[in-house]
Design an enzyme around this catalytic site. Structure first.
Site, PDB file in Angstrom:
ATOM      1  CG  ASP A 164      -6.658  -0.391  -7.387  1.00  0.00           C
ATOM      2  OD1 ASP A 164      -6.739  -0.469  -6.052  1.00  0.00           O
ATOM      3  OD2 ASP A 164      -8.240  -0.967  -7.337  1.00  0.00           O
ATOM      4  CG  HIS A 221      -0.153   2.773  -0.043  1.00  0.00           C
ATOM      5  ND1 HIS A 221      -1.209   1.762  -0.884  1.00  0.00           N
ATOM      6  CD2 HIS A 221      -0.252   2.773   1.116  1.00  0.00           C
ATOM      7  CE1 HIS A 221      -2.203   1.694  -0.292  1.00  0.00           C
ATOM      8  NE2 HIS A 221      -1.607   1.357   1.225  1.00  0.00           N
ATOM      9  CG  LEU A 262       5.318  15.224 -17.122  1.00  0.00           C
ATOM     10  CD1 LEU A 262       4.220  14.442 -18.427  1.00  0.00           C
ATOM     11  CD2 LEU A 262       5.832  14.024 -17.246  1.00  0.00           C
TER      12      LEU A 262
END
Ligand code: IPE
Ligand code: IPE
Ligand code: MG
Length: 248
Positions: A24, A41, A135
């Protein structure tokens, strides 16, 4: 007494195997610099790339990143379209490197809201990275914790109605099998950036016993070093899971 399936199998180890990120602060970061929200973003997407790279060396096996919530549609067409374009570009530009680096990519959330070409891109990347094991990177996109719990309830109700399950058989493990995250343990650690101290509908079912760290840093300034600090600090957390026996 039933065991709680929501507990991670790694409780006896001191490092988190699964970390959730609420990325955020992109908008505020951009505003501070006179940039557009989309530029914020874009910078945020680059930060995720850096964090992904260091997970294997820290022993983090699962990383779940909140990219777009079921509530983020409220932001208006310009930002939403910009974000969807960014997902498209991100998948396009990062896919090869992610796959080559041995990373398995999964998407959780309601993807039916997106156009077919983006859905195809997501499916192809999941398929191409399916057998990777360095991962598991899960991107939560058009994801809502409440939406997920509704879907879990629907799936279980469907099984019961079809006669495959008695109501008495429904327990946490049955529900968990229908969660979007059924292929991994619950996150031991959640990190939310930007100083907001709320969970905003992220992994509601899974965070029952997660440690939650709220960091004031805006996501575009969140560094791998900072991530490492939180992962290492986790080692000192005393997790009791409701008991009085201290488990570190
Ligand atoms: C997080 O950054 C990214 C998304 C929710 C898509 P924000 O866009 O929420 O940034 P702030 O909170 O407005 O600063
Ligand atoms: C949470 O951030 C969602 C994502 C990071 C994708 P928001 O910015 O949407 O959360 P609120 O609105 O501040 O609670
Ligand atoms: Mg925000």
């Amino acid at each position: 007494m039933k065991t709680n399936v929501a507990l991670s199998p790694s409780v006896t180890k001191n490092m988190p195997t699964h970390v959730g990120l609420v990325m955020d602060g992109n908008g505020r970061w951009a505003k501070q610099r006179g940039l557009s929200r989309i530029e914020g973003h874009q910078r945020g997407a680059e930060r995720l790339r850096d964090i992904v790279k260091i997970c294997p060396e820290l022993g983090v096996q699962f990383l779940t990143a909140f990219a777009f919530s079921t509530e983020n549609w409220k932001r208006g067409d310009e930002e939403v379209n910009g974000l969807v374009d960014l997902f498209r570009k991100y998948i396009g530009s990062e896919s090869r490197e992610l796959v080559e680096k041995g990373i398995k990519i999964k998407f959780i959330g309601n993807r039916t809201a997106f156009d077919q070409s983006l859905v195809d891109q997501m499916c192809q990347l999941e398929l191409a990275s399916h057998s990777n094991d360095k991962l598991v990177l899960t991107i939560a996109i058009n994801y809502g914790g409440r939406d997920e719990i509704v879907k879990m309830a629907q799936a279980v109700a469907t099984q019961a109605l079809a006669g495959h399950l008695n109501v008495e058989q429904i327990d946490e493990s049955v529900l968990n099998k229908h969660s979007f995250t059924h292929y991994m343990p619950d996150p031991e650690l959640i990190i939310r950036t930007s100083g907001e101290t709320r969970i905003s509908n992220f992994l509601l079912w899974q965070v029952a016993y997660s440690e939650i760290v709220f960091d004031d840093v805006l996501w575009p300034e969140f560094t791998p070093e900072r991530f490492k600090e939180h992962v290492v600090n986790f080692e000192h957390k005393i997790r009791r899971f409701g008991s009085i026996t201290m488990k570190v």
